[in-house]
Design a protein around this motif. Sequence first.
Motif, PDB file in Angstrom:
ATOM      1  N   PRO A 203       0.681  -1.191  -0.140  1.00 40.05           N
ATOM      2  CA  PRO A 203      -0.010   0.062  -0.036  1.00 40.05           C
ATOM      3  C   PRO A 203       0.968   1.321  -0.099  1.00 40.05           C
ATOM      4  N   VAL A 204       0.370   2.088  -0.615  1.00 43.31           N
ATOM      5  CA  VAL A 204       1.105   3.679  -0.719  1.00 43.31           C
ATOM      6  C   VAL A 204       0.544   4.490   0.307  1.00 43.31           C
ATOM      7  N   SER A 237       4.801   1.724   1.032  1.00 44.28           N
ATOM      8  CA  SER A 237       5.723   3.015   0.469  1.00 44.28           C
ATOM      9  C   SER A 237       5.125   4.368   1.060  1.00 44.28           C
ATOM     10  N   VAL A 238       5.961   4.944   1.791  1.00 38.96           N
ATOM     11  CA  VAL A 238       5.345   6.117   2.444  1.00 38.96           C
ATOM     12  C   VAL A 238       6.271   7.299   1.826  1.00 38.96           C
ATOM     13  N   VAL A 239       5.310   8.300   1.242  1.00 37.01           N
ATOM     14  CA  VAL A 239       5.767   9.447   0.792  1.00 37.01           C
ATOM     15  C   VAL A 239       5.233  10.688   1.562  1.00 37.01           C
ATOM     16  N   PHE A 240       6.436  11.349   2.237  1.00 35.83           N
ATOM     17  CA  PHE A 240       6.167  12.547   2.914  1.00 35.83           C
ATOM     18  C   PHE A 240       6.124  13.811   2.209  1.00 35.83           C
ATOM     19  N   THR A 241       5.081  14.495   2.550  1.00 36.29           N
ATOM     20  CA  THR A 241       5.353  16.158   1.882  1.00 36.29           C
ATOM     21  C   THR A 241       5.637  16.959   2.978  1.00 36.29           C
ATOM     22  N   SER A 267      10.691   4.593   2.137  1.00 38.36           N
ATOM     23  CA  SER A 267      10.120   6.063   2.311  1.00 38.36           C
ATOM     24  C   SER A 267      10.938   7.220   1.682  1.00 38.36           C
ATOM     25  N   ILE A 268      10.280   8.237   1.441  1.00 37.41           N
ATOM     26  CA  ILE A 268      10.906   9.355   0.790  1.00 37.41           C
ATOM     27  C   ILE A 268      10.274  10.540   1.224  1.00 37.41           C
TER      28      ILE A 268
END
Length: 389
Positions: A203-204, A237-241, A267-268
């Motif tokens: 999951p994203v 998958s973890v995308v931090f803004t 993660s990014i």
Amino acid sequence: MRRVCVFTGSRADYGPLFTVIQALHDDLEADLRLLVAGGHLVERQGLTVRQVEEDGFRVDERVDMVLSNDTPSAVAKSTGLAMIGFADALARIAPDILVILGDRYEALAVAYAAHISSLPIAHIAGGDLSYGSTDDATRHAITKLSHLHFTANDASRRRVVQMGERPERVHATGLPSIDRVVSMRFLDRTELDRRLNTRLRDPVFVVTYHPATADRQGSRAGVRGLLAALDGFPDASVVFTGTNVDQDGSTVSAAIHEYVEAHRQRSIATPSLGQTVFLSLAKLASLVVGNSSAGLIEAPAVHTPTVNIGSRQDGRPRAASVVDCGESAAEITQAIRHALTVEHQQQSHFVQSPFGDGRAAPRIVSTLKAVDLGSLTPKEFFSIEQSEV
């Protein structure tokens, strides 16, 4: 031709304002001027003024006003610097009306500079509530400095009138951020992988966590709980803004970057995705996590579940896709698990946003062009007993 100055102080208001700016830019009867300031001009925030220019808009004035610190004292000083810069910028632009969206301190500074100059102000998104942030009072202050109002819904419109604004000047247009969702072409997974320089796997999770400026203790507890909870989903998958330029923002940002360094394989973190990438990613994602208004406004519009942490968004209306939770790791973990269930994912596909129908920008621009500016000043207080709202 009516000269309309649109103010944008960060990615937080530029994305929602995009369709209004585009409509004014394309309208032969409007003379668009852009005043850009705040986080747009900060390197660590992604220097997002470049995105404004890449979108084809000319930046008429820039006001550099953000101090390097994020203490309450520094933010107050940044506000003072902003007011000095805005006074000069507005004098050079000489607009007929100023358009402001939202509730941030940069917006309050430009509103007060315009107020001192007797410049009519049109305010978008007044009447909303967000008790966990100092932006809540800022929003109401901007409402009282403004002359024309465009609200998210009827409930917000009633609150603006309750604050003494004349009903005929308060329009429930919906928020223009929903317009972008309705009209844009979303990027596919391959293109998102290319732009993010990663390979997303399900999951994203899209994570945006800002300081809760009216609840600093809860804010810090929330970021600790969030990062601990994410460890319970090692396949995600973890995308931090990036965080806003706010009080205590560096504390939140440092914790997130430390987490990413320890979890590089999945993660990014990016200071700013831009509206197209963010909305496309939110649509692709299994859920949006954090305490940003985007989780309540845009995420339901792309039919993605939201886990909303803590008090920052208290007071805003919720779609059924939003799962509220406290700041502890256990509470956040439980909320994420619920949001990932088949039942909640399916329910989220059928929700409707309480913030508009995707046609706000044409309504706003039509009113900006047609309104009799001379009738907007001087303002008089409208007593609620005078009429039914």
